[in-house]
Write a protein that holds these residues in place. Structure first.
Motif, PDB file in Angstrom:
ATOM      1  N   LEU A 151       2.522  29.702 -28.854  1.00  0.00           N
ATOM      2  CA  LEU A 151       1.263  29.193 -29.397  1.00  0.00           C
ATOM      3  C   LEU A 151       1.033  29.706 -30.819  1.00  0.00           C
ATOM      4  O   LEU A 151       0.621  28.953 -31.702  1.00  0.00           O
ATOM      5  CB  LEU A 151       0.100  29.599 -28.485  1.00  0.00           C
ATOM      6  N   ALA A 152       1.307  30.998 -31.031  1.00  0.00           N
ATOM      7  CA  ALA A 152       1.110  31.563 -32.364  1.00  0.00           C
ATOM      8  C   ALA A 152       2.058  30.931 -33.382  1.00  0.00           C
ATOM      9  O   ALA A 152       1.699  30.727 -34.544  1.00  0.00           O
ATOM     10  CB  ALA A 152       1.308  33.073 -32.328  1.00  0.00           C
ATOM     11  N   ALA A 153       3.268  30.585 -32.940  1.00  0.00           N
ATOM     12  CA  ALA A 153       4.254  30.009 -33.855  1.00  0.00           C
ATOM     13  C   ALA A 153       3.848  28.623 -34.331  1.00  0.00           C
ATOM     14  O   ALA A 153       4.338  28.163 -35.372  1.00  0.00           O
ATOM     15  CB  ALA A 153       5.621  29.954 -33.179  1.00  0.00           C
ATOM     16  N   MET A 154       2.970  27.954 -33.591  1.00  0.00           N
ATOM     17  CA  MET A 154       2.524  26.635 -34.032  1.00  0.00           C
ATOM     18  C   MET A 154       1.692  26.737 -35.292  1.00  0.00           C
ATOM     19  O   MET A 154       1.656  25.812 -36.112  1.00  0.00           O
ATOM     20  CB  MET A 154       1.727  25.951 -32.915  1.00  0.00           C
ATOM     21  N   GLY A 155       0.986  27.866 -35.465  1.00  0.00           N
ATOM     22  CA  GLY A 155       0.265  28.127 -36.701  1.00  0.00           C
ATOM     23  C   GLY A 155      -0.861  27.164 -36.995  1.00  0.00           C
ATOM     24  O   GLY A 155      -1.213  26.959 -38.165  1.00  0.00           O
ATOM     25  N   ASP A 156      -1.448  26.558 -35.977  1.00  0.00           N
ATOM     26  CA  ASP A 156      -2.521  25.589 -36.190  1.00  0.00           C
ATOM     27  C   ASP A 156      -3.714  25.986 -35.336  1.00  0.00           C
ATOM     28  O   ASP A 156      -3.810  25.648 -34.168  1.00  0.00           O
ATOM     29  CB  ASP A 156      -2.053  24.176 -35.828  1.00  0.00           C
ATOM     30  N   GLU A 157      -4.634  26.766 -35.926  1.00  0.00           N
ATOM     31  CA  GLU A 157      -5.807  27.214 -35.182  1.00  0.00           C
ATOM     32  C   GLU A 157      -6.760  26.079 -34.869  1.00  0.00           C
ATOM     33  O   GLU A 157      -7.630  26.217 -33.995  1.00  0.00           O
ATOM     34  CB  GLU A 157      -6.529  28.307 -35.973  1.00  0.00           C
ATOM     35  N   ASP A 158      -6.633  24.959 -35.556  1.00  0.00           N
ATOM     36  CA  ASP A 158      -7.488  23.811 -35.242  1.00  0.00           C
ATOM     37  C   ASP A 158      -7.079  23.165 -33.925  1.00  0.00           C
ATOM     38  O   ASP A 158      -7.885  22.484 -33.290  1.00  0.00           O
ATOM     39  CB  ASP A 158      -7.415  22.773 -36.360  1.00  0.00           C
ATOM     40  N   LEU A 159      -5.823  23.366 -33.508  1.00  0.00           N
ATOM     41  CA  LEU A 159      -5.371  22.784 -32.256  1.00  0.00           C
ATOM     42  C   LEU A 159      -5.673  23.680 -31.064  1.00  0.00           C
ATOM     43  O   LEU A 159      -6.103  23.198 -30.015  1.00  0.00           O
ATOM     44  CB  LEU A 159      -3.867  22.496 -32.317  1.00  0.00           C
ATOM     45  N   VAL A 160      -5.433  24.968 -31.182  1.00  0.00           N
ATOM     46  CA  VAL A 160      -5.670  25.896 -30.075  1.00  0.00           C
ATOM     47  C   VAL A 160      -6.499  27.070 -30.575  1.00  0.00           C
ATOM     48  O   VAL A 160      -6.064  27.819 -31.454  1.00  0.00           O
ATOM     49  CB  VAL A 160      -4.352  26.407 -29.471  1.00  0.00           C
ATOM     50  N   ARG A 161      -7.681  27.226 -29.991  1.00  0.00           N
ATOM     51  CA  ARG A 161      -8.538  28.372 -30.290  1.00  0.00           C
ATOM     52  C   ARG A 161      -8.628  29.226 -29.031  1.00  0.00           C
ATOM     53  O   ARG A 161      -9.102  28.765 -27.989  1.00  0.00           O
ATOM     54  CB  ARG A 161      -9.935  27.919 -30.716  1.00  0.00           C
ATOM     55  N   ILE A 162      -8.147  30.466 -29.119  1.00  0.00           N
ATOM     56  CA  ILE A 162      -8.188  31.387 -27.981  1.00  0.00           C
ATOM     57  C   ILE A 162      -9.402  32.287 -28.127  1.00  0.00           C
ATOM     58  O   ILE A 162      -9.566  32.982 -29.142  1.00  0.00           O
ATOM     59  CB  ILE A 162      -6.907  32.220 -27.900  1.00  0.00           C
ATOM     60  N   VAL A 163     -10.269  32.256 -27.125  1.00  0.00           N
ATOM     61  CA  VAL A 163     -11.497  33.042 -27.130  1.00  0.00           C
ATOM     62  C   VAL A 163     -11.342  34.138 -26.087  1.00  0.00           C
ATOM     63  O   VAL A 163     -11.369  33.871 -24.883  1.00  0.00           O
ATOM     64  CB  VAL A 163     -12.732  32.174 -26.825  1.00  0.00           C
ATOM     65  N   SER A 164     -11.168  35.381 -26.528  1.00  0.00           N
ATOM     66  CA  SER A 164     -10.907  36.492 -25.621  1.00  0.00           C
ATOM     67  C   SER A 164     -12.202  37.146 -25.165  1.00  0.00           C
ATOM     68  O   SER A 164     -13.242  37.064 -25.829  1.00  0.00           O
ATOM     69  CB  SER A 164     -10.022  37.544 -26.309  1.00  0.00           C
ATOM     70  N   GLY A 165     -12.123  37.812 -24.007  1.00  0.00           N
ATOM     71  CA  GLY A 165     -13.248  38.581 -23.500  1.00  0.00           C
ATOM     72  C   GLY A 165     -14.440  37.743 -23.112  1.00  0.00           C
ATOM     73  O   GLY A 165     -15.588  38.180 -23.259  1.00  0.00           O
ATOM     74  N   THR A 166     -14.196  36.555 -22.613  1.00  0.00           N
ATOM     75  CA  THR A 166     -15.308  35.675 -22.237  1.00  0.00           C
ATOM     76  C   THR A 166     -15.028  35.032 -20.900  1.00  0.00           C
ATOM     77  O   THR A 166     -13.869  34.766 -20.554  1.00  0.00           O
ATOM     78  CB  THR A 166     -15.535  34.596 -23.319  1.00  0.00           C
ATOM     79  N   ARG A 167     -16.085  34.790 -20.137  1.00  0.00           N
ATOM     80  CA  ARG A 167     -15.951  34.243 -18.794  1.00  0.00           C
ATOM     81  C   ARG A 167     -17.000  33.173 -18.569  1.00  0.00           C
ATOM     82  O   ARG A 167     -18.159  33.320 -18.990  1.00  0.00           O
ATOM     83  CB  ARG A 167     -16.112  35.347 -17.750  1.00  0.00           C
TER      84      ARG A 167
END
Length: 579
Positions: A151-167
């Protein structure tokens, strides 16, 4: 259009995010954890060829993190009853043998359990299979890291946004999308076009949707150890039933990992007795001494644990615009079945359907087909395991088993378990969607039978693309429909003019008129297919149709059925749902 919300950042959720991103569908990935996954060598995953091929196709190079097994041994007491050489490779070629699919729990199960003694491969059996494709075996934390790296290698934060520490704390739906409220480090409302709960066996999404999760608790328990040692069969996995040593239970499994490591599982007797450290050490020492001779070999114990197997199946996998996948939808793992692998198959089935819905709109028939196909396949696997358990795990070990079935049944059980571990037979073979709602209501004009059953995974034959490149068929999966013309002799065609040769002009015109984007490929040969056969293949690699010759109307009808009929952008399955 709003992104797709994926709840849960384990291997299944990460794979779905990666698959959707490669289909240019934006994703919000809600990750409950705040730290990297704990490194546990005793918590591993086994990926059979079709699941490994999916990850490789998505750019997650799992083959670089492990080594294929060189073989599989099945022993009973002191006797070697089956030995299967294994070959490297992550692609699954061909279809399950007749009666070995998962369209119903009894497909081949009775025959496998009650097979005559001569049917099971033994060291002296010259009819034993020459080889089988090797599974991949690696620690789960390494798979998670590989997926995050992809996912990180794709380098496109507009496609995948990872939101940590949330439920997720609440959700609501309407005819345009899904809203979820989260708590934690980034508490807020998120708006999505669809929601997929990949949040594990205690899924919050499943609970908020009000979906029941019936099944059985503690079907099996295993003591587990990860250790470094030199065993007598380097690179080979072992299933040892009724080992003749003190303190050892009914079954032990040893599976190699890279760098001289092994994962060893001991099937525990029924009950909830605690496995103390002393009792586990006795198991380790007695097992290694039994395998390696009189003396205990040197070893390094790296990790231990107790793995409890539950069998559960969610009653619904789709509620409006919300879906369940992975452990949130099913739990299984007895007799060699693999829960994570089934979760990856969920993703392979769901991703292209969500992509089609997001980009073009989709009918309820297409979205409902996810539950029909995947719940049906996993339910068949669970029924097969539950049906086999009373006999395979009969009280008193394999002597009692022999009294409950006809002669040779115990050997049939060994074969059933071996097939389950190797991704074959009713407990392990890839699913066949032979009753898919995406199949035409009646056989189309010109339908024929080939070596792959309708609804099964296609064989991975070499194909030629319109640009003249030669690739493997399953390398082209994932994005769109495929049409494959079986045309012997195409290898000598002039690449500059081959689109104008033979049947190609008429077939190319028929493909251009299909209701979905479709890639046209040519194969020199395909198992069981005569010349001029036309195959229609879904994006997940399952065969949708096999036609004799170029039949534009029949091909259109099959492609239309594969997309669930006429799509209606944003058409909801339920106008509103709030839990």
């Amino acid at each position: 259009m709003d992104p797709v919300i994926v709840a849960g950042a384990g291997p299944v959720g990460l794979t779905l995010a990666l698959a959707l991103a490669r289909l240019e569908v934006p994703v919000i990935l809600l990750d409950e954890s705040t730290e990297a996954e704990e490194s546990r060598l005793a918590r591993t995953v086994v990926l059979r060829p079709d699941a490994a091929a999916l990850l490789e196709r998505l750019g997650c190079r799992v083959t670089a993190r492990t080594r294929p097994w060189t073989g599989w041994r099945t022993m009973r007491r002191r006797q070697l009853v089956r030995q299967v050489p294994l070959t490297p490779g992550v692609l699954f070629g061909g279809s399950p043998p007749p009666g070995r699919g998962t369209g119903g729990w009894d497909g081949g199960l009775t025959e496998a359990m009650n097979a005559p003694k001569g049917d099971a491969a033994s060291p002296e059996d010259e009819s034993a299979p020459v080889s089988a494709p090797s599974p991949l075996h690696l620690p789960q934390h390494e798979l998670t890291r590989a997926l995050r790296g992809s996912l990180a290698a794709m380098g496109d934060e507009d496609l995948v946004r990872i939101v940590s520490g949330t439920r997720i704390d609440d959700l609501e739906q309407d005819d345009r999308g899904v809203g979820v409220r989260t708590r934690g480090a980034q508490a807020t409302w998120w708006r999505g076009s669809y929601l997929v709960g990949c949040d594990g066996p205690r899924s919050t999404v499943r609970k908020l949707l009000g979906v029941r999760f019936p099944g059985r608790t503690a079907v099996e328990r295993h003591a587990v150890a990860a250790l470094r040692a030199e065993l007598p069969w380097p690179g080979e996995a072992l299933l040892h039933r009724s080992p003749p040593w003190r303190s050892i239970d009914a079954e032990v499994t040893a599976r190699p990992l890279p760098h001289g490591l092994w994962r060893i599982d001991w099937l525990l007797p029924p009950g909830r007795d605690l496995v103390t450290p002393d009792a586990l050490m006795v198991r380790v020492r007695d097992t290694l001494a039994g395998w390696c001779g009189e003396s205990e070999p040197p070893y390094e114990l790296l990790d231990t644990g107790v793995h409890t197997v539950h069998h559960r199946l969610a009653l619904r996998w789709r509620v409006g615009r919300a879906f369940l996948a992975g452990d949130a939808a099913h739990l299984l793992g007895a007799l060699g079945t693999q829960g994570l692998e089934e979760g990856l198959r969920d993703i392979d089935n769901l991703a292209w359907k969500l992509s089609l819905a997001w980009h073009h709109g989709a009918s309820d028939a297409l979205l409902d087909s996810y539950q029909a196909e995947r719940r049906g396949a996993v339910g068949a696997r669970l029924r097969a395991a539950d049906q086999a358990l009373p006999l395979v795990r009969a009280a008193g070990g394999w002597h009692a088993v022999r009294r409950t079935v006809r002669p040779g049944g115990a050997r049939g059980h060994d074969a059933l378990l071996t097939d389950g571990h190797l991704g074959q037979g009713p407990l392990g073979a890839p699913p066949v969607y032979d009753r898919s709602p995406l199949a035409p209501a009646a056989p189309p004009d010109g339908a024929i039978t080939v070596g792959t059953a309708l609804g099964a995974l296609v064989a991975d034959v070499p194909v030629t693309a319109p640009d003249g490149s030669v690739v493997r068929l399953r390398e082209r999966l994932g994005r769109e429909l495929l049409v494959v013309l079986v045309a012997p002799g195409t290898g000598v065609w002039d690449r500059r003019h081959w689109m104008r040769a033979g049947l190609m002009p008429r077939l190319a015109a028929a493909v251009a008129a299909l209701p979905l984007r479709t890639e046209l490929l040519v194969a020199e040969a395909y198992p069981g297919a005569p010349a001029h056969t036309v195959l229609l293949v879904r994006p997940d690699g399952h065969l949708a149709a096999a036609l004799s010759g170029v039949r534009p109307s029949a091909l259109y009808a099959c492609a239309d059925a594969a997309r669930g009929g006429n799509a209606a952008r944003g058409a909801p399955a339920e106008a509103s749902a709030r839990r």
